[in-house]
Design an enzyme around this catalytic site. Structure first.
Site, PDB file in Angstrom:
ATOM      1  N   LYS A 174     -13.005   1.579  -7.045  1.00 28.04           N
ATOM      2  CA  LYS A 174     -13.134   2.197  -5.718  1.00 28.04           C
ATOM      3  C   LYS A 174     -11.864   3.020  -5.492  1.00 28.04           C
ATOM      4  CE  LYS A 174     -12.331   2.338  -1.798  1.00 28.04           C
ATOM      5  NZ  LYS A 174     -11.714   3.513  -1.144  1.00 28.04           N
ATOM      6  N   GLY A 226      -1.626   0.390  -3.035  1.00 32.24           N
ATOM      7  CA  GLY A 226      -1.771   1.103  -1.763  1.00 32.24           C
ATOM      8  C   GLY A 226      -0.745   0.609  -0.763  1.00 32.24           C
ATOM      9  N   SER A 227      -1.081   0.742   0.502  1.00 33.35           N
ATOM     10  CA  SER A 227      -0.117   0.400   1.552  1.00 33.35           C
ATOM     11  C   SER A 227       0.013  -1.116   1.708  1.00 33.35           C
ATOM     12  CB  SER A 227      -0.582   1.000   2.876  1.00 33.35           C
ATOM     13  OG  SER A 227      -1.804   0.399   3.257  1.00 33.35           O
ATOM     14  N   ASN A 228       1.122  -1.539   2.298  1.00 23.71           N
ATOM     15  CA  ASN A 228       1.336  -2.962   2.536  1.00 23.71           C
ATOM     16  C   ASN A 228       0.299  -3.530   3.493  1.00 23.71           C
ATOM     17  OD1 ASN A 228       3.955  -2.278   1.351  1.00 23.71           O
ATOM     18  ND2 ASN A 228       4.346  -4.423   1.834  1.00 23.71           N
ATOM     19  N   GLY A 231      -2.917  -3.871   1.572  1.00 22.34           N
ATOM     20  CA  GLY A 231      -2.735  -4.815   0.465  1.00 22.34           C
ATOM     21  C   GLY A 231      -2.739  -6.261   0.945  1.00 22.34           C
ATOM     22  N   GLU A 248       0.215  -3.922  -5.722  1.00 22.97           N
ATOM     23  CA  GLU A 248       1.325  -2.987  -5.897  1.00 22.97           C
ATOM     24  C   GLU A 248       1.393  -2.171  -4.610  1.00 22.97           C
ATOM     25  OE1 GLU A 248       3.376  -2.998  -8.482  1.00 22.97           O
ATOM     26  OE2 GLU A 248       4.377  -1.534  -7.205  1.00 22.97           O
ATOM     27  N   CYS A 282       5.276   5.889  -4.759  1.00 25.70           N
ATOM     28  CA  CYS A 282       5.779   4.563  -4.355  1.00 25.70           C
ATOM     29  C   CYS A 282       7.216   4.387  -4.817  1.00 25.70           C
ATOM     30  CB  CYS A 282       4.871   3.436  -4.818  1.00 25.70           C
ATOM     31  SG  CYS A 282       4.113   3.688  -6.392  1.00 25.70           S
ATOM     32  N   GLU A 380       8.802   2.496   5.206  1.00 26.40           N
ATOM     33  CA  GLU A 380       8.325   3.521   4.272  1.00 26.40           C
ATOM     34  C   GLU A 380       7.744   4.697   5.062  1.00 26.40           C
ATOM     35  OE1 GLU A 380       4.923   2.626   1.686  1.00 26.40           O
ATOM     36  OE2 GLU A 380       6.114   3.393   0.006  1.00 26.40           O
TER      37      GLU A 380
HETATM   38  P1  ADP Z   1      -3.045   4.964   1.393  1.00 24.66           P
HETATM   39  O1  ADP Z   1      -3.658   5.534   2.635  1.00 24.66           O
HETATM   40  O2  ADP Z   1      -1.584   5.068   1.312  1.00 24.66           O
HETATM   41  O3  ADP Z   1      -3.775   5.347   0.134  1.00 24.66           O
HETATM   42  P2  ADP Z   1      -4.326   2.446   1.860  1.00 24.66           P
HETATM   43  O4  ADP Z   1      -3.726   1.117   1.630  1.00 24.66           O
HETATM   44  O5  ADP Z   1      -4.879   2.747   3.211  1.00 24.66           O
HETATM   45  O6  ADP Z   1      -3.175   3.406   1.468  1.00 24.66           O
HETATM   46  O7  ADP Z   1      -5.476   2.737   0.809  1.00 24.66           O
HETATM   47  C1  ADP Z   1      -5.429   2.293  -0.515  1.00 24.66           C
HETATM   48  C2  ADP Z   1      -6.841   1.978  -0.974  1.00 24.66           C
HETATM   49  O8  ADP Z   1      -7.322   0.858  -0.258  1.00 24.66           O
HETATM   50  C3  ADP Z   1      -7.835   3.097  -0.729  1.00 24.66           C
HETATM   51  O9  ADP Z   1      -8.730   3.161  -1.811  1.00 24.66           O
HETATM   52  C4  ADP Z   1      -8.549   2.633   0.526  1.00 24.66           C
HETATM   53  O10 ADP Z   1      -9.850   3.151   0.683  1.00 24.66           O
HETATM   54  C5  ADP Z   1      -8.603   1.148   0.296  1.00 24.66           C
HETATM   55  N1  ADP Z   1      -8.769   0.344   1.512  1.00 24.66           N
HETATM   56  C6  ADP Z   1      -8.456   0.650   2.781  1.00 24.66           C
HETATM   57  N2  ADP Z   1      -8.736  -0.377   3.616  1.00 24.66           N
HETATM   58  C7  ADP Z   1      -9.249  -1.370   2.850  1.00 24.66           C
HETATM   59  C8  ADP Z   1      -9.700  -2.702   3.100  1.00 24.66           C
HETATM   60  N3  ADP Z   1      -9.700  -3.224   4.330  1.00 24.66           N
HETATM   61  N4  ADP Z   1     -10.139  -3.429   2.056  1.00 24.66           N
HETATM   62  C9  ADP Z   1     -10.121  -2.946   0.797  1.00 24.66           C
HETATM   63  N5  ADP Z   1      -9.706  -1.702   0.504  1.00 24.66           N
HETATM   64  C10 ADP Z   1      -9.268  -0.917   1.500  1.00 24.66           C
END
Ligand code: ADP
Length: 490
Positions: A174, A226-228, A231, A248, A282, A380
């Site tokens: 995904k 992705g973001s904290n 994550g 990560e 990152c 960040e």
């Molecule tokens: P960024 O916006 O910096 O990419 P995110 O953490 O928002 O950071 O997104 C990282 C990934 O996590 C993306 O693929 C996003 O679609 C997915 N994502 C966002 N929210 C959720 C969630 N609640 N559960 C699982 N995946 C998610």
């Protein structure tokens, strides 16, 4: 309108079952590129079912043969490197040279993990009884869920897919909703390399599709970058279901510049680590911890460098700093600029947007007079904003470096070997550089961070196999008789 970007499920390119779509756009021009399938929980379920079916055969394919398919992935990536790089730049904004570097990482990883097909090493050790043999094997896990961000659209997924595949797992991927196009093109490479149907599936869409993937019972491992904020949500959701997770997340990486540093080297490194990829890595340098004796000279040179950086559309080969990925990212940077000013920090260069009609651009920015407690020194920002903190000693520099919640990478510029080795010992990040910026990790070393950056897992290198394998301990008794240890109930 361009053609729909589809999901790839069980070897078929398909739209979302309910026909839903979202749009992907170019952050340099704000023009729409194409619609993409917006996956629901049903689409995710179908992809997981396809991955589960494909696992039965894929796990039994000899690992060297799986590795050969990955070599073919590497060769096709080489052939399509320029195409993928252009699609990437158009979709997420990083300059072409950096997009090429992104694809190159995937190529390197495909060769490296292709080679694991002939290694995947376990071990044997002596056992306690006569006529008995013991060994530990890396076993595949099953269906793996990958959730990835937009900033490294081929490199980050490659760190996850390639070890997972060579180890015999199947995947539902995904990607970020910001990069459906380049993600689909990346998956097409695996299809064309001969990966059997269902072994790698992609579901496009937003966070709800990610959450659906985490909750699928047949997905045993989630690897997330992705973001904290997201994550930790993923971690909690997966933990409640007893799943293994590799996380990560963010960084607040620092370069320390000591008074004996080679300034020319330091200035180059700071410029590229802070402003390269528009600060959206990152591992980007977002704190500059500088010895006060060298600060005036360093600031002067940095301001000069930052002013010279050419900001613009990353497809123009002369451009050095592209746009931010979207309006939300730009708003966040502007918010932090205000926060920094309110906290009393001074902008010495940048601090505004260039005068362009379209695109989410922001000028390379340096804040001086930053204290370690300020939010701009701790949180960040994920943009071209560098916060400079003055210190008087190595000990103070190390303490400031280690004081944030993140622990991804750090760097020190010094010509003093004693200071360098003390820094290696005392900097508490997962990656440490000496006389090098905070970016530029290589795919055969472990990548990841301490504390708030992750959960102790690492990607890349041999350690990168850990998320995608289970250890199986095997004992073979070839004595043909009842031995004491069997009676001992061990
Ligand atoms: P960024 O916006 O910096 O990419 P995110 O953490 O928002 O950071 O997104 C990282 C990934 O996590 C993306 O693929 C996003 O679609 C997915 N994502 C966002 N929210 C959720 C969630 N609640 N559960 C699982 N995946 C998610």
């Amino acid at each position: 309108m361009a053609e729909l970007i589809r999901n790839y499920v069980g070897g078929q390119w398909v739209g979302a079952q309910d026909g839903a779509t979202f749009e992907t756009f170019n952050p340099a021009t704000e023009a729409v590129i194409a619609p993409a399938a917006k996956s629901s929980a049903d689409d995710v379920k179908a992809a997981v079912a396809a991955a589960k079916t494909a696992y039965a055969d894929w796990r039994l394919m000899p690992a060297p043969r799986r590795g050969e398919i990955l070599y073919q992935v590497a060769r096709l990536l080489e052939e399509r490197k320029e195409h993928l790089s252009r699609v990437m730049t158009q979709e997420m904004g990083k300059v072409l040279s950096e997009a090429r570097g992104d694809v190159q990482e995937a190529i390197d990883m495909a060769y490296y993990m292709g080679g694991e097909g002939r290694r995947l090493q376990g071990y044997t050790a002596p056992v306690e009884m006569p006529d008995k043999f013991g060994m530990a094997l890396r076993d595949s896990v099953g269906v793996i869920g990958l959730i990835t961000p937009w900033n490294f659209p081929t490199a980050v997924p490659s760190w996850k897919m390639l070890p997972a595949l060579v180890a015999g797992n199947t995947i539902v991927f995904k990607p970020s909703e910001e990069v459906p196009c380049v993600s689909a093109e990346f998956v097409r490479v695996f299809e064309d390399a001969g990966l059997p149907p269902g072994v790698l599936n992609i579901v496009q869409g937003a966070g709800d599709a990610g959450a659906a993937l985490v909750s699928e019972p047949d997905v045993r491992v989630i690897s997330f970058t992705g973001s904290n904020e997201t994550g930790l949500k993923v971690y909690a959701q997966a933990a409640a279901l007893g799943k293994k997770v590799s996380l990560e997340m963010g960084g607040k990486n620092a370069i320390i510049v000591m008074d004996d540093a080679n300034l020319d080297l330091a200035i180059q490194a700071i410029t590229w680590s802070a402003y390269g990829t528009t600060g959206q890595r990152c591992t980007a340098t977002s704190r500059l911890i500088v010895h006060r004796d060298i600060k005036p000279k360093l600031v002067e040179a940095l301001v000069e460098q930052a002013r010279q950086l050419k900001v613009g559309d990353g497809l123009d080969e002369a451009v050095e700093v592209g746009p931010l990925v979207n309006q939300k990212a730009l708003d966040k940077v502007e918010r932090y600029i205000e926060i920094g000013k309110q906290e009393g920090a001074q902008i010495v260069v940048g601090g505004g947007r260039p005068d362009f009609d379209k695109g989410f651009y922001y000028l390379p920015t340096l804040f001086a007079d930053v204290s370690p407690e300020m939010r701009i020194a701790r949180e960040e920002i994920f943009g071209p904003v560098l916060s400079m903190i003055e210190v008087g000693s190595l000990e103070e520099a190390v303490e400031v470096n280690n004081s944030v919640v993140y622990g991804l990478s750090s760097s020190i510029f010094t010509e003093n070997v004693n200071a360098a080795f003390r820094a290696i010992r005392d900097l508490t990040t997962g990656i440490v550089y000496i006389n090098h910026g905070t970016t530029g990790a290589e795919i055969h070393f472990p990548f990841g961070g301490t504390r708030g950056t992750g959960n102790g897992m690492r990607e890349a290198g041999q350690a990168g196999l850990d998320a995608f394998t289970e250890w199986k301990a095997v004992y073979v008794d070839y004595s043909g008789r009842l031995q004491r240890a069997q009676i001992d109930n061990r």
